[in-house]
Design a protein around this motif. Structure first.
Motif, PDB file in Angstrom:
ATOM      1  N   VAL A 194       4.748   7.414  -3.507  1.00 57.28           N
ATOM      2  CA  VAL A 194       4.061   8.207  -2.372  1.00 57.28           C
ATOM      3  C   VAL A 194       3.782   7.451  -1.201  1.00 57.28           C
ATOM      4  N   LEU A 195       3.652   6.436  -1.176  1.00 55.41           N
ATOM      5  CA  LEU A 195       3.337   5.255  -0.040  1.00 55.41           C
ATOM      6  C   LEU A 195       4.481   5.059   0.941  1.00 55.41           C
ATOM      7  N   ARG A 196       5.769   5.617   0.291  1.00 52.76           N
ATOM      8  CA  ARG A 196       6.960   5.455   0.946  1.00 52.76           C
ATOM      9  C   ARG A 196       7.718   6.892   1.300  1.00 52.76           C
ATOM     10  N   SER A 197       6.881   7.945   1.085  1.00 54.72           N
ATOM     11  CA  SER A 197       7.388   9.168   1.234  1.00 54.72           C
ATOM     12  C   SER A 197       7.040   9.623   2.554  1.00 54.72           C
ATOM     13  N   GLY A 198       6.157   9.216   3.496  1.00 53.53           N
ATOM     14  CA  GLY A 198       5.963   9.522   4.955  1.00 53.53           C
ATOM     15  C   GLY A 198       5.322  10.855   5.026  1.00 53.53           C
ATOM     16  N   ASP A 199       4.603  11.420   3.853  1.00 56.36           N
ATOM     17  CA  ASP A 199       3.737  12.664   3.835  1.00 56.36           C
ATOM     18  C   ASP A 199       2.649  12.087   4.100  1.00 56.36           C
ATOM     19  N   HIS A 200       1.891  12.167   5.169  1.00 57.11           N
ATOM     20  CA  HIS A 200       0.656  11.273   5.527  1.00 57.11           C
ATOM     21  C   HIS A 200      -0.567  12.121   4.668  1.00 57.11           C
ATOM     22  N   ALA A 201      -0.315  13.577   4.598  1.00 55.26           N
ATOM     23  CA  ALA A 201      -1.603  14.220   3.612  1.00 55.26           C
ATOM     24  C   ALA A 201      -1.570  13.609   2.405  1.00 55.26           C
ATOM     25  N   ILE A 203      -0.220  11.251   1.136  1.00 52.36           N
ATOM     26  CA  ILE A 203      -0.634   9.362   1.145  1.00 52.36           C
ATOM     27  C   ILE A 203      -2.329   9.198   1.194  1.00 52.36           C
ATOM     28  N   GLN A 204      -2.914  10.122   2.190  1.00 47.68           N
ATOM     29  CA  GLN A 204      -4.330  10.247   2.223  1.00 47.68           C
ATOM     30  C   GLN A 204      -4.884  10.649   0.846  1.00 47.68           C
ATOM     31  N   GLU A 205      -4.589  11.483   0.285  1.00 48.80           N
ATOM     32  CA  GLU A 205      -5.045  12.089  -0.782  1.00 48.80           C
ATOM     33  C   GLU A 205      -4.954  11.154  -1.990  1.00 48.80           C
ATOM     34  N   TRP A 206      -3.751  10.372  -1.993  1.00 44.12           N
ATOM     35  CA  TRP A 206      -3.471   9.128  -3.023  1.00 44.12           C
ATOM     36  C   TRP A 206      -4.553   8.106  -2.728  1.00 44.12           C
ATOM     37  N   PHE A 207      -4.557   7.817  -1.637  1.00 49.16           N
ATOM     38  CA  PHE A 207      -5.687   6.599  -1.441  1.00 49.16           C
ATOM     39  C   PHE A 207      -7.053   6.892  -1.629  1.00 49.16           C
ATOM     40  N   GLU A 208      -7.366   8.096  -1.426  1.00 46.85           N
ATOM     41  CA  GLU A 208      -8.832   8.612  -1.745  1.00 46.85           C
ATOM     42  C   GLU A 208      -8.998   8.673  -3.031  1.00 46.85           C
TER      43      GLU A 208
END
Ligand code: ADE
Length: 227
Positions: A194-201, A203-208
């Motif tokens: 996910v961190l290499r996907s470029g999909d910011h939404a 990525i944010q969701e994953w970090f949260e």
């Protein structure tokens, strides 16, 4: 901001303020940190600064005279907002306290040593007592350095990326998630896709979700809102 630190072992307080973020903040004039040796203010001819405790008990107690005289000799070019005594029986240091202190203009930190300081110092000049954790160190110098570091990095202009302090663990009641940098694979361990996907939404969701997961496991007290 100006921070005066009163100490019986000022040598312990040179290194922590020389390098890295605090060192740079000083060089840029964003914070003025001055360390004062309370021994220089002892009226004893042997420069003694401690004595036996009234009522008995082990260890020596720092006497009131050198500390209060050192405090009173501080220049009064600017008024002092808080006099903070670092002590294991103080209130536990939390990010909200650091945030509050970072808004002050001038602080005085008092590092205790030996068995403690004469209670009258606390009664006369101290406005707040802080502990950096439920363990006992040999003195308040390292706690004073910890508190100073935590405060200085919040002073506007000190951190390059203006938002990074806000994203720290504890600023929003959650621990930090994991961090990765290159290479994408190291010793068979890959950076999550996910961190290499470029999909910011995403990525944010994953970090949260990672932050909540880690906080639930390590610090459930933070999630239930209790300290
Ligand atoms: N002095 C010694 N131990 C300490 C602690 N845990 N916090 C603050 N000051 C201290």
């Amino acid at each position: 901001m100006r921070i005066d630190i009163l100490s019986a072992v000022p040598d312990l307080l040179t290194g922590p303020f020389e390098g890295s973020i605090v060192g740079r903040a000083r060089a840029q004039g964003l914070v003025d940190i001055r360390v004062h040796d309370i021994r220089d203010f002892s009226s004893d001819r042997h420069r003694k600064i401690d004595d036996y405790p009234f009522g008995g008990g082990s260890g020596m107690v720092l006497t009131a005279q050198p500390i209060v005289d050192c405090f009173e000799a501080l220049d009064d070019s600017e008024s002092i907002d808080e006099v903070i005594f670092l002590t294991p029986d103080g209130l536990p240091l939390k990010q909200n306290v650091v945030n509050e202190l970072s808004l002050k203009r001038r602080l005085v930190l008092l590092a205790g040593h030996y068995k403690g300081v004469d209670q009258r110092v606390r009664d006369l000049i101290v406005t707040r007592e802080i502990s950096i954790g439920d363990y006992v160190l040999s003195g308040g110098e390292l706690p004073a350095a910890v508190l100073t570091d935590a405060i200085v990095r919040l002073i506007p202009g000190v951190l390059g990326d203006a938002t990074s302090a806000l994203e720290d663990s504890f600023q929003d009641g959650l621990l930090d998630g994991p961090a990765y940098t290159r290479p994408a694979e190291f010793r068979g361990l890959a950076v999550p896709e996910v961190l290499r996907s470029g999909d910011h939404a995403r990525i944010q969701e994953w970090f949260e979700a990672e932050r909540v997961k880690k906080t639930r496991i390590r610090r459930p007290d933070l999630l239930s809102g209790q300290d």
